[in-house]
Structures are given as C-alpha cells and as structure tokens.
Design an enzyme around this catalytic site. Structure first.
Site, short mmCIF file in Angstrom:
data_model
loop_
_atom_site.label_atom_id
_atom_site.label_comp_id
_atom_site.label_asym_id
_atom_site.label_seq_id
_atom_site.Cartn_x
_atom_site.Cartn_y
_atom_site.Cartn_z
N HIS A 161 -17.44 -15.45 19.46
CA HIS A 161 -17.84 -16.66 20.22
C HIS A 161 -16.79 -17.03 21.28
O HIS A 161 -16.67 -18.20 21.65
CB HIS A 161 -18.07 -17.87 19.30
CG HIS A 161 -18.97 -17.60 18.14
ND1 HIS A 161 -20.31 -17.89 18.13
CD2 HIS A 161 -18.72 -17.01 16.93
CE1 HIS A 161 -20.86 -17.53 16.98
NE2 HIS A 161 -19.91 -16.98 16.24
N SER A 282 -6.80 -14.66 49.11
CA SER A 282 -7.74 -15.62 49.70
C SER A 282 -7.35 -15.87 51.15
O SER A 282 -6.16 -15.84 51.49
CB SER A 282 -7.67 -16.93 48.90
OG SER A 282 -8.00 -18.02 49.73
N LYS A 288 -3.53 -17.08 45.83
CA LYS A 288 -4.57 -16.43 45.04
C LYS A 288 -4.34 -14.94 44.80
O LYS A 288 -3.84 -14.23 45.65
CB LYS A 288 -5.94 -16.60 45.72
CG LYS A 288 -6.53 -17.97 45.68
CD LYS A 288 -6.69 -18.58 44.30
CE LYS A 288 -7.71 -17.87 43.43
NZ LYS A 288 -9.09 -18.15 43.85
N GLU A 295 -15.25 -8.15 39.45
CA GLU A 295 -16.39 -9.02 39.78
C GLU A 295 -17.50 -8.24 40.46
O GLU A 295 -18.68 -8.44 40.17
CB GLU A 295 -15.92 -10.15 40.69
CG GLU A 295 -15.00 -11.13 40.00
CD GLU A 295 -14.40 -12.12 40.98
OE1 GLU A 295 -14.74 -13.31 40.90
OE2 GLU A 295 -13.59 -11.72 41.83
#
Ligand code: ARG
Length: 506
Positions: A161, A282, A288, A295
């Site tokens: 979980h 970024s 970043k 992704e």
C-alpha cells in the site's frame, strides 16, 4: 506525388484511381521497413517456382538479377517506394516488370498473392524485432543483477500500500524485477514461436493449383514450419496480438520501475539519485533535477497498450479471408516496437548509474515499525501465544508508541509497555528482534529476502538469463543461415556479383 497511373491489377478497370484515393489507401510509410524482407521473400518464392518447374531457369535468373538490383538501388536511394503503387509488394513487382520486362518480371507473382506476401514480410520483420527486444531485456536484467549482487545486505523498507511493511534488501528488490522481466522473456519467446511459421504458399486464401513446395520456402526463409491452413493463414493476425500483449506487459513492467524511480528520487523519499546524464532541469527553477526518462517511459506505456487494443478491435469484426483492415495492423505495431526498444535502450544505463542512498534506506527501515511482524513472530516462538494474539499485543504497543510520538527505539518505553502485557524481554534482546538488518538475515524461507536466498536466486536467474541468450543466438543463427543460403543460391544462379564475367548476367 505523380498522378496515378494504371495499376498492376488494373485490367478490369477503365480509369485510374484519383489522387485522393491513392493518398487514402497507400501504406508506403509503414512498408518502407519491409522492403528487405519483401525481397528475401520474393527470392525464396522465385527459387521455389524454378525448382518446381513452374518458371524456367531463365525466368529465375532475370527475376533474381533484378531483385538484387532493386535492393541495391533501394540502399543507395535510387529506388524509393511510390505511393501510386500502393504498397511495397506492388512497388517491387513493378520495379521488376519495368526493368526485366513483363515476360520475366510478370512471372514472380505466380502462385502467390499479396495476402500471403504481406504476412511473410510481417513475420520476418517481427521475428527480428522480437529478438531485438529480448536483447534489450537481457541488458536490463544484467543491470538489475549488478544492483542485486552489490546489495544483498543493503536494508530498505519493503512496501505494501506504499506504506512501510517489512524490511527487505535492495538486492531482493532488484531480483524481483529480474524475476518479472524473465517472464517477459518467456512470453516473447512463445510469441516468437508463433511468428516463426511460414505463411508463404497460402496464396490468396485457398492455396493453389501450382505444384508449390512450401517446405522449401520454409527452409529458405528460416521458419520452423509452414503455417498450413491457407484460409487460417490469411485470416490470422493473432501472432501480432500475442506480440503486442508481450510488449504491453514489458511496458507495464518498465512503467512500474519508472514509477519507483520517480518517487524514490523525490526529496521525501530520498533513496535514489539519478546520474546527471539521465536527469533534466527546469527552464525557470534553477534547483530542479527531474526524472524525465522514467516519466516518458511511464507516459509512453499507453501507446503500446493502444496498439494492442487497436489490433484486437480491428480483428473482432473481420470475416475469414483477407480484409484491407489488416493493413492497419502495422503502424501501431511498428510504433510499439520503437517505443519499447527506445525505453530498453536507456533504462539499463540509467539504473546502473543510479546512486542508491543506502544510509537513508536503513534509516527508513528502522524508523517506522517495519519490524513489528518480527516482534509478533518472536512472541509466537518464545512465549507460546497464538499469532493472532501476538498481532493484537504488538498492534497495541505500536498504537501506544505512535500516540506518544515514540518508536521501538525508545527501548525503555517499549520494554515497559510490553511488561503491561506480562511480557518481559531484556532490552538487548529487543534490539536484536527489532533490528531491520537481522530481520532480513532471518527471512530464510524459500524465495525470502535473506542474503543466502537472494544469492541463490541470483544464481538461478543468471542461469535463466544465459539460457535466453543461447536461445536468442540460436534464433539469430537460424535466420542468418537461411538468409545466407538464399543468397548463396542467388549467387549460384547469377554468378558472383563481385567478379562480373562476360555474359554471366544474360
Ligand atoms: N498492403 C496490404 C496490407 O498491408 C497488403 C496487400 C493486400 N492487399 C490486397 N488488396 N489484397 O495488408
């Protein structure tokens, strides 16, 4: 695009197709990848026709000569596929007819249809691509093996979980992915077996009255056996569905590792840091460091599933025989192969260069009651209480500690609370029972996280990986031997291309 001319099948038609009709129906973009396979299929077919006395040796010579030239011209850019000629098959045949004349070139399509021809091309191409994907998976397993071998003793929290569950080792985590990707290998292997059957000779749908030899083309194309039933051959695309299903699961699995990479590299988790070569910044936020490759892998997974659903939807309404809908099977399948290959091209190196933060992993594994089950197990073994009762006691203990914002490591309190339940354990022993590292050492059941088990599984998986490498090698050799044999016959019929002797080509 030139204006449409009369097609090779245009005998019964009085006008040419409109430009719009050609644009709507042609399959040139998808077919460009197939030209080498189409030529190999045609060489095998022509050789078989001549061996069976269906065409003459002179016919064979002219056909093989111009097929070879077509391939050369395609390689050096002098022969490009023309949309007006609909597809790769008509382009190659037209090239032959234009160059060898109809009396020779016009004989290649004897006892053959584009319906079996397109299947030959697809089977040959998919076969190569499955092996490429298998090689990529093998490299990925190698990356996981490397992590596994280095980290059989590295403690980290195991999750259920997405909540801390029980301590495991990083090596155990890595071997889980190997176990998973080895199943993908088996699925691809089984798809390969379906793909490696020869459709050639099914003709349009009913076989032929010519005395063709399907065993010979099977051999020349490196297939395992003929796919016999002509109508089933022509109607079948389940070999593509199997392939796409196997690819879909590969992507599901790549997406799952990607998901873990994404959140393991968050500040909150902080258990992995990607190498700069595999990270993105970024345009506005200078601090970043983003896991874009993971992704994009996750993000492209749907396109591969889409290809599977596209094909399954295409198939469900089709009557037996060839239907033009089948042409739509290729672009999504090509894209699926490209996506999976691209992901497999990057993820192994990304994983190998990832810095796993082992101290942070150990800290997390010891901070949040992940060893509670070990305490319950200890009570079962040493205090002869039923597991359910022990679960209740330890659950109560955790609840009390959480309420007081403490953990097991507040040893005096932990000991005191247990005494309230008439359980007396010395602190030194409590420390042992609740130690995450000792917990993984002690999970020695078959397939558990203990280092000896992980070592045993590593050995087993390495063996399986080697068997797969052998299998890939065997398949590749079968393909190359068959292609070499086809080209040997071509050379034999034409004379060696490198030493042009006078008249050899006439
Ligand atoms: N280009 C077609 C395809 O990809 C194959 C040709 C069969 N066409 C035909 N009209 N019988 O499926």
């Amino acid at each position: 695009m030139q204006t449409p001319q009369k097609t090779l099948w245009g005998g019964r038609f009085s006008t040419s197709l409109t430009t719009e009709t050609v644009a709507f129906t042609h399959s040139i973009e998808a077919d460009t990848r197939l030209i080498g396979y189409d030529i190999w299929g045609s060489q095998a077919h022509a050789i078989m026709l001549a061996r069976q006395g269906i065409i003459s040796d002179a016919d064979l010579r002219e056909i093989l000569r111009w097929l070879r030239k077509a391939e050369e011209d395609f390689q050096n850019g002098d022969f490009t596929l023309d949309p007006n000629k609909e597809d790769v098959h008509m382009n190659v045949e037209s090239y032959l007819i234009e160059n060898a004349g109809r009396e020779f070139g016009g004989k290649l399509h004897t006892a053959r249809s584009r319906n079996d021809q397109v299947l030959v091309d697809a089977h040959l191409y998919i076969r190569d691509e499955i092996l490429n994907i298998q090689r990529g998976l093998s490299t990925l397993c190698e990356a996981f093996l490397q992590i596994a071998k280095t980290h059989t003793d590295t403690v980290m929290p195991g999750y259920t979980h997405t909540q801390h569950a029980q301590p495991i080792s990083l090596g155990f985590w890595a071997t889980a992915y190997i176990s998973m990707f080895l199943r993908d290998q088996k699925r691809l292997q089984s798809a390969y077996a379906l793909v490696n059957m020869n459709p050639l000779g099914a003709c349009a749908l009913a076989g032929t009255t010519f005395p063709i030899d399907r065993e010979l083309t099977t051999k020349l194309l490196g297939f395992d056996a003929p796919h016999e039933h002509a109508l089933d051959v022509i109607s079948s695309r389940d070999f593509i569905a199997e392939t796409l299903f196997a690819l879909s699961l590969v992507m599901a699995n790549l997406s799952r590792i990607s998901e873990e990479i994404v959140y393991w590299t968050t500040y909150e988790f902080g258990i992995a840091v990607l190498d700069d070569a595999y990270s993105f910044g970024s345009s506005i936020m200078p601090q970043k460091k983003n896991p874009d490759i993971a992704e994009l892998t996750r993000g492209r997974t749907g396109r591969v599933y889409g290809a599977l659903f596209d094909l399954l939807t295409n198939l469900k309404g089709l009557p037996m025989g060839y239907n033009r809908d089948f042409q739509e099977d290729k672009p999504p399948l090509w894209e699926a192969f490209d996506i999976v290959k691209a992901c497999l091209g990057l993820l192994p190196e990304l994983l190998k260069t990832t810095d796993f933060k082992t101290e942070r992993m150990a800290e997390l594994a010891n901070a949040n009651f992940a060893t509670a089950t070990e305490l319950a197990n200890h009570l079962v073994k040493e205090h002869k209480i039923s597991f359910r009762e022990c679960h209740e006691i330890v659950g109560w203990l955790v609840g009390e500690l959480v309420q007081q914002e403490k953990t097991f490591s507040d040893w005096e309190l932990t000991q005191e609370l247990l005494r309230e339940k008439a359980i007396d354990i010395p602190i030194s022993q409590l420390k042992q029972i609740l130690d995450a590292e000792l917990a993984i050492q002690n999970n020695q059941s078959l397939g558990g996280t203990s280092p000896p088990e992980v070592h045993r599984m590593i050995e087993n998986f390495e063996k399986q990986r080697n068997e797969i490498t052998q299998h890939i090698y065997h398949c590749q050799t079968q393909i190359e031997d068959a292609h070499r044999e086809t080209l040997r016959i071509v050379d034999e019929v034409l004379g060696k291309p490198t030493v042009p002797t006078e008249g050899a080509e006439n």
